[in-house]
Write a protein that holds these residues in place. Sequence first.
Motif, PDB file in Angstrom:
ATOM      1  N   TRP A  79      57.671  92.212  14.065  1.00 57.09           N
ATOM      2  CA  TRP A  79      56.754  91.851  12.988  1.00 57.09           C
ATOM      3  C   TRP A  79      56.026  90.542  13.275  1.00 57.09           C
ATOM      4  O   TRP A  79      54.869  90.372  12.899  1.00 57.09           O
ATOM      5  N   ILE A  80      56.674  89.625  14.007  1.00 61.30           N
ATOM      6  CA  ILE A  80      55.999  88.378  14.356  1.00 61.30           C
ATOM      7  C   ILE A  80      54.939  88.640  15.418  1.00 61.30           C
ATOM      8  O   ILE A  80      53.840  88.080  15.357  1.00 61.30           O
ATOM      9  N   GLU A  81      55.239  89.510  16.382  1.00 59.19           N
ATOM     10  CA  GLU A  81      54.245  89.827  17.404  1.00 59.19           C
ATOM     11  C   GLU A  81      53.047  90.545  16.802  1.00 59.19           C
ATOM     12  O   GLU A  81      51.901  90.291  17.185  1.00 59.19           O
ATOM     13  N   ARG A  82      53.275  91.448  15.826  1.00 57.55           N
ATOM     14  CA  ARG A  82      52.151  92.122  15.152  1.00 57.55           C
ATOM     15  C   ARG A  82      51.329  91.108  14.359  1.00 57.55           C
ATOM     16  O   ARG A  82      50.100  91.156  14.346  1.00 57.55           O
ATOM     17  N   TRP A  83      52.019  90.179  13.674  1.00 57.43           N
ATOM     18  CA  TRP A  83      51.324  89.179  12.870  1.00 57.43           C
ATOM     19  C   TRP A  83      50.504  88.241  13.757  1.00 57.43           C
ATOM     20  O   TRP A  83      49.390  87.854  13.418  1.00 57.43           O
ATOM     21  N   SER A  84      51.041  87.879  14.927  1.00 57.07           N
ATOM     22  CA  SER A  84      50.320  87.015  15.849  1.00 57.07           C
ATOM     23  C   SER A  84      49.130  87.730  16.467  1.00 57.07           C
ATOM     24  O   SER A  84      48.120  87.101  16.774  1.00 57.07           O
ATOM     25  N   ALA A  85      49.243  89.022  16.672  1.00 61.12           N
ATOM     26  CA  ALA A  85      48.152  89.779  17.284  1.00 61.12           C
ATOM     27  C   ALA A  85      46.996  89.982  16.312  1.00 61.12           C
ATOM     28  O   ALA A  85      45.864  90.182  16.733  1.00 61.12           O
ATOM     29  N   ASN A  86      47.241  89.913  15.001  1.00 64.48           N
ATOM     30  CA  ASN A  86      46.194  90.105  14.009  1.00 64.48           C
ATOM     31  C   ASN A  86      45.454  88.790  13.816  1.00 64.48           C
ATOM     32  O   ASN A  86      45.876  87.928  13.073  1.00 64.48           O
ATOM     33  N   ARG A  87      44.329  88.617  14.488  1.00 68.76           N
ATOM     34  CA  ARG A  87      43.583  87.369  14.447  1.00 68.76           C
ATOM     35  C   ARG A  87      42.649  87.295  13.235  1.00 68.76           C
ATOM     36  O   ARG A  87      42.247  86.223  12.848  1.00 68.76           O
ATOM     37  N   ARG A  88      42.258  88.396  12.676  1.00 69.00           N
ATOM     38  CA  ARG A  88      41.390  88.485  11.495  1.00 69.00           C
ATOM     39  C   ARG A  88      40.057  87.769  11.698  1.00 69.00           C
ATOM     40  O   ARG A  88      39.527  87.150  10.791  1.00 69.00           O
ATOM     41  N   GLU A  89      39.511  87.822  12.894  1.00 72.61           N
ATOM     42  CA  GLU A  89      38.238  87.161  13.144  1.00 72.61           C
ATOM     43  C   GLU A  89      37.146  87.834  12.340  1.00 72.61           C
ATOM     44  O   GLU A  89      36.969  89.036  12.388  1.00 72.61           O
ATOM     45  N   GLY A  90      36.400  87.050  11.606  1.00 70.19           N
ATOM     46  CA  GLY A  90      35.295  87.563  10.807  1.00 70.19           C
ATOM     47  C   GLY A  90      35.732  88.238   9.525  1.00 70.19           C
ATOM     48  O   GLY A  90      34.887  88.747   8.792  1.00 70.19           O
ATOM     49  N   GLN A  91      37.031  88.274   9.189  1.00 62.92           N
ATOM     50  CA  GLN A  91      37.509  88.960   7.993  1.00 62.92           C
ATOM     51  C   GLN A  91      37.970  87.993   6.920  1.00 62.92           C
ATOM     52  O   GLN A  91      38.281  88.407   5.818  1.00 62.92           O
ATOM     53  N   ASP A  92      38.026  86.716   7.232  1.00 61.99           N
ATOM     54  CA  ASP A  92      38.556  85.735   6.300  1.00 61.99           C
ATOM     55  C   ASP A  92      37.528  85.409   5.222  1.00 61.99           C
ATOM     56  O   ASP A  92      36.330  85.364   5.481  1.00 61.99           O
ATOM     57  N   ASN A  93      38.000  85.157   4.000  1.00 59.83           N
ATOM     58  CA  ASN A  93      37.098  84.789   2.914  1.00 59.83           C
ATOM     59  C   ASN A  93      36.449  83.431   3.165  1.00 59.83           C
ATOM     60  O   ASN A  93      35.348  83.176   2.676  1.00 59.83           O
ATOM     61  N   MET A  94      37.121  82.559   3.873  1.00 62.08           N
ATOM     62  CA  MET A  94      36.597  81.231   4.161  1.00 62.08           C
ATOM     63  C   MET A  94      35.980  81.146   5.552  1.00 62.08           C
ATOM     64  O   MET A  94      35.776  80.057   6.081  1.00 62.08           O
ATOM     65  N   ASP A  95      35.663  82.286   6.141  1.00 62.06           N
ATOM     66  CA  ASP A  95      35.097  82.309   7.480  1.00 62.06           C
ATOM     67  C   ASP A  95      33.801  81.518   7.544  1.00 62.06           C
ATOM     68  O   ASP A  95      33.533  80.831   8.518  1.00 62.06           O
ATOM     69  N   TRP A  96      32.985  81.573   6.501  1.00 62.72           N
ATOM     70  CA  TRP A  96      31.724  80.834   6.477  1.00 62.72           C
ATOM     71  C   TRP A  96      31.976  79.330   6.588  1.00 62.72           C
ATOM     72  O   TRP A  96      31.241  78.621   7.270  1.00 62.72           O
ATOM     73  N   PHE A  97      33.049  78.852   5.925  1.00 62.64           N
ATOM     74  CA  PHE A  97      33.363  77.420   5.979  1.00 62.64           C
ATOM     75  C   PHE A  97      33.803  77.021   7.378  1.00 62.64           C
ATOM     76  O   PHE A  97      33.373  75.982   7.896  1.00 62.64           O
ATOM     77  N   PHE A  98      34.670  77.826   8.007  1.00 64.63           N
ATOM     78  CA  PHE A  98      35.162  77.480   9.334  1.00 64.63           C
ATOM     79  C   PHE A  98      34.040  77.525  10.360  1.00 64.63           C
ATOM     80  O   PHE A  98      33.982  76.686  11.263  1.00 64.63           O
ATOM     81  N   ARG A  99      33.128  78.478  10.230  1.00 64.50           N
ATOM     82  CA  ARG A  99      31.975  78.521  11.143  1.00 64.50           C
ATOM     83  C   ARG A  99      31.096  77.290  10.957  1.00 64.50           C
ATOM     84  O   ARG A  99      30.627  76.691  11.925  1.00 64.50           O
ATOM     85  N   LEU A 100      30.870  76.902   9.697  1.00 67.01           N
ATOM     86  CA  LEU A 100      30.067  75.709   9.415  1.00 67.01           C
ATOM     87  C   LEU A 100      30.761  74.454   9.940  1.00 67.01           C
ATOM     88  O   LEU A 100      30.123  73.601  10.570  1.00 67.01           O
ATOM     89  N   PHE A 101      32.076  74.328   9.694  1.00 65.95           N
ATOM     90  CA  PHE A 101      32.822  73.167  10.175  1.00 65.95           C
ATOM     91  C   PHE A 101      32.806  73.094  11.693  1.00 65.95           C
ATOM     92  O   PHE A 101      32.627  72.016  12.266  1.00 65.95           O
ATOM     93  N   ASN A 102      32.987  74.220  12.370  1.00 63.25           N
ATOM     94  CA  ASN A 102      32.983  74.227  13.831  1.00 63.25           C
ATOM     95  C   ASN A 102      31.604  73.915  14.391  1.00 63.25           C
ATOM     96  O   ASN A 102      31.490  73.350  15.477  1.00 63.25           O
ATOM     97  N   SER A 103      30.543  74.268  13.668  1.00 62.25           N
ATOM     98  CA  SER A 103      29.192  73.983  14.161  1.00 62.25           C
ATOM     99  C   SER A 103      28.866  72.497  14.067  1.00 62.25           C
ATOM    100  O   SER A 103      27.987  72.012  14.778  1.00 62.25           O
ATOM    101  N   THR A 104      29.557  71.742  13.199  1.00 57.94           N
ATOM    102  CA  THR A 104      29.300  70.305  13.097  1.00 57.94           C
ATOM    103  C   THR A 104      29.915  69.517  14.250  1.00 57.94           C
ATOM    104  O   THR A 104      29.528  68.369  14.462  1.00 57.94           O
ATOM    105  N   ARG A 105      30.866  70.110  14.948  1.00 57.73           N
ATOM    106  CA  ARG A 105      31.550  69.498  16.088  1.00 57.73           C
ATOM    107  C   ARG A 105      32.282  68.217  15.702  1.00 57.73           C
ATOM    108  O   ARG A 105      32.496  67.328  16.521  1.00 57.73           O
ATOM    109  N   ILE A 106      32.695  68.089  14.429  1.00 63.79           N
ATOM    110  CA  ILE A 106      33.457  66.925  13.973  1.00 63.79           C
ATOM    111  C   ILE A 106      34.792  66.850  14.702  1.00 63.79           C
ATOM    112  O   ILE A 106      35.234  65.767  15.085  1.00 63.79           O
TER     113      ILE A 106
END
Length: 115
Positions: free
Chosen positions: A31-58
């Motif tokens: 179950w830990i290996e399945r959980w680690s394999a599920n990256r959920r890229e682009g499926q997160d509700n806060m994905d817009w925030f993380f993309r914006l934060f990463n684009s600032t290069r802070i």
Amino acid sequence: MLVRSRVLSALRQSRPKRGGFGSPKDHEPAWIERWSANRREGQDNMDWFFRLFNSTRIYEIFLKSSPRFYGFIVWTSIIGGYSWSRMWDHIWDYCNQGMLYRHNPYVYPVPDDDE
């Protein structure tokens, strides 16, 4: 006795070595290996925030090294604390407009002419 020890040592060598508990070759539960394999890229509700934060290069500029991180925390705390205090001072002034001493300056009476 000698034959028995040779047989046991041959059996021990024929088994594949998988590593003991906590070794790098040891696997987590499924179950830990399945959980680690599920990256959920682009499926997160806060994905817009993380993309914006990463684009600032802070992170790359300020938070990656320890001295820069501590300097960033200290200076943003100083600036943020000052801004927070000034904001509440302005709100206090707005709510108490006309009731504070500095809003009602003393007007000196016209001096009398004694001539």
